[in-house]
Design an enzyme around this catalytic site. Structure first.
Site, short mmCIF file in Angstrom:
data_model
loop_
_atom_site.label_atom_id
_atom_site.label_comp_id
_atom_site.label_asym_id
_atom_site.label_seq_id
_atom_site.Cartn_x
_atom_site.Cartn_y
_atom_site.Cartn_z
N SER A 24 0.81 -1.22 0.00
CA SER A 24 0.00 0.00 0.00
C SER A 24 0.84 1.27 0.00
O SER A 24 0.36 2.33 -0.39
CB SER A 24 -0.95 0.01 1.20
OG SER A 24 -0.22 -0.01 2.41
N GLY B 121 -1.50 -4.51 1.19
CA GLY B 121 -1.54 -5.69 2.03
C GLY B 121 -0.66 -6.82 1.57
O GLY B 121 -0.62 -7.87 2.21
N ASN C 83 4.76 -6.10 5.77
CA ASN C 83 3.63 -6.93 6.19
C ASN C 83 4.07 -8.31 6.66
O ASN C 83 3.39 -8.93 7.48
CB ASN C 83 2.63 -7.06 5.04
CG ASN C 83 1.85 -5.78 4.81
OD1 ASN C 83 1.38 -5.17 5.75
ND2 ASN C 83 1.75 -5.37 3.56
N ASP D 223 -6.01 8.04 9.20
CA ASP D 223 -5.95 6.71 9.83
C ASP D 223 -4.65 6.48 10.58
O ASP D 223 -4.49 5.46 11.25
CB ASP D 223 -6.17 5.61 8.80
CG ASP D 223 -5.10 5.58 7.70
OD1 ASP D 223 -4.10 6.31 7.80
OD2 ASP D 223 -5.29 4.80 6.74
N HIS E 243 -1.23 5.35 6.78
CA HIS E 243 -0.66 5.52 5.45
C HIS E 243 -0.16 6.94 5.24
O HIS E 243 -0.85 7.90 5.59
CB HIS E 243 -1.70 5.18 4.38
CG HIS E 243 -2.20 3.77 4.47
ND1 HIS E 243 -3.30 3.42 5.19
CD2 HIS E 243 -1.69 2.64 3.95
CE1 HIS E 243 -3.49 2.11 5.11
NE2 HIS E 243 -2.52 1.62 4.36
#
Length: 216
Positions: free
Chosen positions: A39, A76, A105, A189, A192
């Site tokens: 991402s 992801g 990740n 959020d 990011h």
């Protein structure tokens, strides 16, 4: 504050399954730069065309470096996902340079670092076997993961780059996740990077990438 912010950024796992659309490069076109990432490279939560990869295409044109950027990043994604997708991408796009931005990740999901290392090594070797030069974008973990694990994680990128003769950006988010303006460089959020952070991310990549393209 910035340490907690960095931790929240990574712990959220760069989640989601949004994938950028890619198209095959036409025959006889400019050399292709293939971006295989998660991402951080897939414009997650950003206006289309505002991410660092889009800014890269604009900089190439502005500086007269002949190249076409193909963004094959998936939010992801892990190194295992990138490894499984890479053969088809290499065949489709026949890139001159492959930029690998994966691994964060893996760590967040608790995957063995040896697996991450093996997957990155396999991606570098496959890219080189296809005639491409490779740039690895390294990641870091926040201090609360423990200094030993953090050092071992960083070493994965350095080891693969050294062993496989790939170019390396040690920390893709340098000056963003660990800088004095970290809180202002992320989306609401707190996961990011926002649009203001994208030029800094590109600046971290540009020197090594330009060197690969000019050398080619």
């Amino acid at each position: 504050m910035k340490r907690r912010h960095f931790s929240a950024t990574l712990t959220a796992g760069l989640a989601g399954l949004w994938c950028v659309r890619v198209a095959a490069a036409p025959a006889g076109s400019a050399p292709v730069v293939l971006i295989v990432g998660d991402s951080l490279s897939a414009e997650y939560g950003l206006r289309r065309g505002s991410g660092w990869v889009a800014l890269l295409q604009a900089r190439l044109q502005r500086e007269g470096v002949r190249a076409q950027v193909v963004n094959a990043s998936v939010s992801g994604d892990t190194t295992a996902g990138g490894r499984s997708r890479l053969p088809g991408l290499l065949q489709q796009h026949q890139p001159a340079v492959v930029v690998i931005e994966l691994g964060g990740n893996d760590a967040l999901r608790g995957l063995p670092l040896s697996t991450t290392r093996d997957n990155l090594r396999a991606m570098v070797r496959a890219s080189r076997a296809a005639g491409a030069r490779v740039l690895l974008l390294g990641m870091d973990m926040p201090p609360n993961y423990g200094e030993r694990y953090r050092a071992e994680f960083r070493a994965v990128y350095a080891d693969v780059a050294r062993e496989e003769q790939a170019a390396l950006v040690p920390f893709f988010l340098a000056g963003v996740a660990d800088g004095p303006r970290a809180a202002a460089l992320f989306q609401a959020d707190r996961i990011h990077p926002n649009e203001d952070a994208q030029p800094a991310m590109l600046n971290n990549v540009w020197p090594q990438l330009r060197r690969l393209l000019v050398r080619g």
